[in-house]
Design a protein around this motif. Sequence first.
Motif, mmCIF file in Angstrom:
data_model
loop_
_atom_site.group_PDB
_atom_site.id
_atom_site.type_symbol
_atom_site.label_atom_id
_atom_site.label_comp_id
_atom_site.label_asym_id
_atom_site.label_seq_id
_atom_site.Cartn_x
_atom_site.Cartn_y
_atom_site.Cartn_z
ATOM 1 N N LEU A 4 0.836 -1.118 0.024
ATOM 2 C CA LEU A 4 0.059 -0.014 0.036
ATOM 3 C C LEU A 4 0.940 1.210 -0.130
ATOM 4 C CD1 LEU A 4 -2.639 1.610 0.035
ATOM 5 C CD2 LEU A 4 -2.714 1.128 2.757
ATOM 6 N N TYR A 5 1.927 1.416 0.742
ATOM 7 C CA TYR A 5 2.712 2.479 0.652
ATOM 8 C C TYR A 5 3.493 2.653 -0.378
ATOM 9 C CZ TYR A 5 2.222 1.409 5.949
ATOM 10 O OH TYR A 5 1.856 1.469 7.161
ATOM 11 N N GLN A 6 3.902 1.556 -1.243
ATOM 12 C CA GLN A 6 4.396 1.800 -2.350
ATOM 13 C C GLN A 6 3.631 2.271 -3.342
ATOM 14 O OE1 GLN A 6 6.401 -1.955 -3.655
ATOM 15 N NE2 GLN A 6 7.383 -1.065 -5.308
ATOM 16 N N LEU A 7 2.469 1.772 -3.382
ATOM 17 C CA LEU A 7 1.476 2.314 -4.451
ATOM 18 C C LEU A 7 1.155 3.673 -4.087
ATOM 19 C CD1 LEU A 7 -1.044 1.423 -6.565
ATOM 20 C CD2 LEU A 7 -2.566 0.953 -4.407
ATOM 21 N N ILE A 8 0.907 4.133 -3.010
ATOM 22 C CA ILE A 8 0.835 5.749 -2.610
ATOM 23 C C ILE A 8 1.957 6.543 -3.308
ATOM 24 C CG2 ILE A 8 0.927 7.216 -0.733
ATOM 25 C CD1 ILE A 8 -0.494 5.242 1.041
ATOM 26 N N GLU A 9 3.385 5.949 -2.973
ATOM 27 C CA GLU A 9 4.312 6.644 -3.584
ATOM 28 C C GLU A 9 4.375 6.524 -5.042
ATOM 29 O OE1 GLU A 9 7.722 4.675 -1.783
ATOM 30 O OE2 GLU A 9 7.176 5.158 0.158
ATOM 31 N N GLU A 10 3.934 5.425 -5.802
ATOM 32 C CA GLU A 10 3.900 5.486 -7.211
ATOM 33 C C GLU A 10 2.926 6.321 -7.722
ATOM 34 O OE1 GLU A 10 3.202 1.342 -8.119
ATOM 35 O OE2 GLU A 10 5.236 0.861 -7.592
ATOM 36 N N LYS A 11 1.659 6.504 -7.167
ATOM 37 C CA LYS A 11 0.604 7.466 -7.656
ATOM 38 C C LYS A 11 1.053 8.626 -7.639
ATOM 39 C CE LYS A 11 -3.935 4.907 -7.526
ATOM 40 N NZ LYS A 11 -4.261 5.217 -8.792
ATOM 41 N N ILE A 12 1.499 9.016 -6.467
ATOM 42 C CA ILE A 12 2.008 10.778 -6.301
ATOM 43 C C ILE A 12 3.184 10.857 -6.982
ATOM 44 C CG2 ILE A 12 3.245 12.079 -4.408
ATOM 45 C CD1 ILE A 12 1.542 10.798 -2.509
ATOM 46 N N LYS A 13 4.194 9.944 -7.335
ATOM 47 C CA LYS A 13 5.169 10.258 -8.399
ATOM 48 C C LYS A 13 4.591 10.573 -9.894
ATOM 49 C CE LYS A 13 8.925 8.217 -5.740
ATOM 50 N NZ LYS A 13 9.622 7.195 -5.692
ATOM 51 N N ALA A 14 3.627 9.486 -10.168
ATOM 52 C CA ALA A 14 2.989 9.732 -11.388
ATOM 53 C C ALA A 14 2.151 10.877 -11.655
ATOM 54 C CB ALA A 14 2.046 8.432 -11.710
ATOM 55 N N SER A 15 1.929 11.809 -10.719
ATOM 56 C CA SER A 15 1.221 12.684 -10.961
ATOM 57 C C SER A 15 2.276 14.053 -11.183
ATOM 58 C CB SER A 15 0.814 13.487 -9.609
ATOM 59 O OG SER A 15 1.599 13.680 -8.560
ATOM 60 N N GLY A 16 3.522 13.534 -11.314
ATOM 61 C CA GLY A 16 4.435 14.693 -11.597
ATOM 62 C C GLY A 16 5.127 15.379 -10.516
ATOM 63 N N TYR A 17 4.575 15.141 -9.302
ATOM 64 C CA TYR A 17 5.224 15.646 -8.046
ATOM 65 C C TYR A 17 6.708 15.296 -7.947
ATOM 66 C CZ TYR A 17 6.033 17.091 -3.127
ATOM 67 O OH TYR A 17 6.333 17.807 -2.204
ATOM 68 N N PRO A 18 7.647 16.301 -7.918
ATOM 69 C CA PRO A 18 9.063 15.888 -7.927
ATOM 70 C C PRO A 18 9.560 15.775 -6.384
ATOM 71 C CG PRO A 18 8.710 18.710 -8.084
ATOM 72 C CD PRO A 18 7.392 17.769 -8.233
ATOM 73 N N GLY A 19 8.641 16.079 -5.443
ATOM 74 C CA GLY A 19 9.257 16.007 -3.967
ATOM 75 C C GLY A 19 9.549 14.753 -3.534
ATOM 76 N N GLU A 20 10.238 14.345 -2.395
ATOM 77 C CA GLU A 20 10.133 13.153 -1.823
ATOM 78 C C GLU A 20 8.901 12.674 -0.934
ATOM 79 O OE1 GLU A 20 12.766 10.930 -1.453
ATOM 80 O OE2 GLU A 20 13.654 12.043 -3.250
ATOM 81 N N ILE A 21 8.415 11.550 -1.325
ATOM 82 C CA ILE A 21 7.214 11.119 -0.596
ATOM 83 C C ILE A 21 7.588 9.921 0.185
ATOM 84 C CG2 ILE A 21 4.993 9.941 -0.933
ATOM 85 C CD1 ILE A 21 4.797 13.002 -1.117
ATOM 86 N N ASP A 22 7.168 9.535 1.269
ATOM 87 C CA ASP A 22 7.271 8.386 1.982
ATOM 88 C C ASP A 22 5.721 7.887 2.358
ATOM 89 O OD1 ASP A 22 6.929 6.880 4.553
ATOM 90 O OD2 ASP A 22 9.263 7.062 4.817
ATOM 91 N N GLY A 23 5.504 6.721 1.462
ATOM 92 C CA GLY A 23 4.039 6.168 1.828
ATOM 93 C C GLY A 23 3.766 6.017 3.296
ATOM 94 N N ASN A 24 4.514 5.335 3.923
ATOM 95 C CA ASN A 24 3.991 5.073 5.115
ATOM 96 C C ASN A 24 3.767 6.331 5.981
ATOM 97 O OD1 ASN A 24 3.825 4.059 7.822
ATOM 98 N ND2 ASN A 24 6.011 3.608 8.136
ATOM 99 N N GLU A 25 4.469 7.436 6.124
ATOM 100 C CA GLU A 25 4.353 8.790 6.373
ATOM 101 C C GLU A 25 3.091 9.392 6.116
ATOM 102 O OE1 GLU A 25 6.319 13.269 6.606
ATOM 103 O OE2 GLU A 25 7.602 11.535 6.678
ATOM 104 N N PHE A 26 2.840 9.447 4.650
ATOM 105 C CA PHE A 26 1.751 9.902 4.112
ATOM 106 C C PHE A 26 0.477 9.112 4.646
ATOM 107 C CE2 PHE A 26 -1.807 10.126 0.843
ATOM 108 C CZ PHE A 26 -1.645 11.329 0.385
ATOM 109 N N TYR A 27 0.363 7.668 4.543
ATOM 110 C CA TYR A 27 -0.681 6.962 5.133
ATOM 111 C C TYR A 27 -1.055 7.592 6.535
ATOM 112 C CZ TYR A 27 -3.613 3.541 6.535
ATOM 113 O OH TYR A 27 -4.788 2.600 7.087
ATOM 114 N N ASN A 28 0.204 7.520 7.482
ATOM 115 C CA ASN A 28 -0.075 7.768 8.784
ATOM 116 C C ASN A 28 -0.739 9.236 8.884
ATOM 117 O OD1 ASN A 28 0.620 5.500 9.699
ATOM 118 N ND2 ASN A 28 2.854 6.072 9.739
ATOM 119 N N GLU A 29 -0.209 10.326 8.003
ATOM 120 C CA GLU A 29 -0.742 11.657 8.392
ATOM 121 C C GLU A 29 -2.375 11.414 7.914
ATOM 122 O OE1 GLU A 29 3.121 14.281 7.557
ATOM 123 O OE2 GLU A 29 1.938 13.611 5.713
ATOM 124 N N VAL A 30 -2.323 10.885 6.918
ATOM 125 C CA VAL A 30 -4.131 10.994 6.567
ATOM 126 C C VAL A 30 -4.994 9.994 7.572
ATOM 127 C CG1 VAL A 30 -5.609 10.262 4.606
ATOM 128 C CG2 VAL A 30 -3.373 11.238 3.773
#
Length: 85
Positions: A4-30
């Motif tokens: 799930l964390y990897q899928l989150i990271e892939e979807k965000i990167k596919a949007s063109g966002y150039p910043g660093e994304i940690d799927g685990n951190e993102f999931y926990n914040e949401v």
Amino acid sequence: MEELYQLIEEKIKASGYPGEIDGNEFYNEVSDQADSKENGSYVFMIKKTDSVYYEGQMDVMDKEFDLHFIDIHDGDKVYHVDFDA
């Protein structure tokens, strides 16, 4: 959960966002946003830095949430991530 964390990271990167994304951190914040809500549909915002913040929409249910989309605002740019697609 790693998938799930990897899928989150892939979807965000596919949007063109150039910043660093940690799927685990993102999931926990949401998830923290969902935990503070009663059942229903919500628009939320998470501020990351002075120039980066997330806006999103989710449905909160008894023991889970469904994140529909997130817009990552980075300065004057916006990256849309549709988690329903």
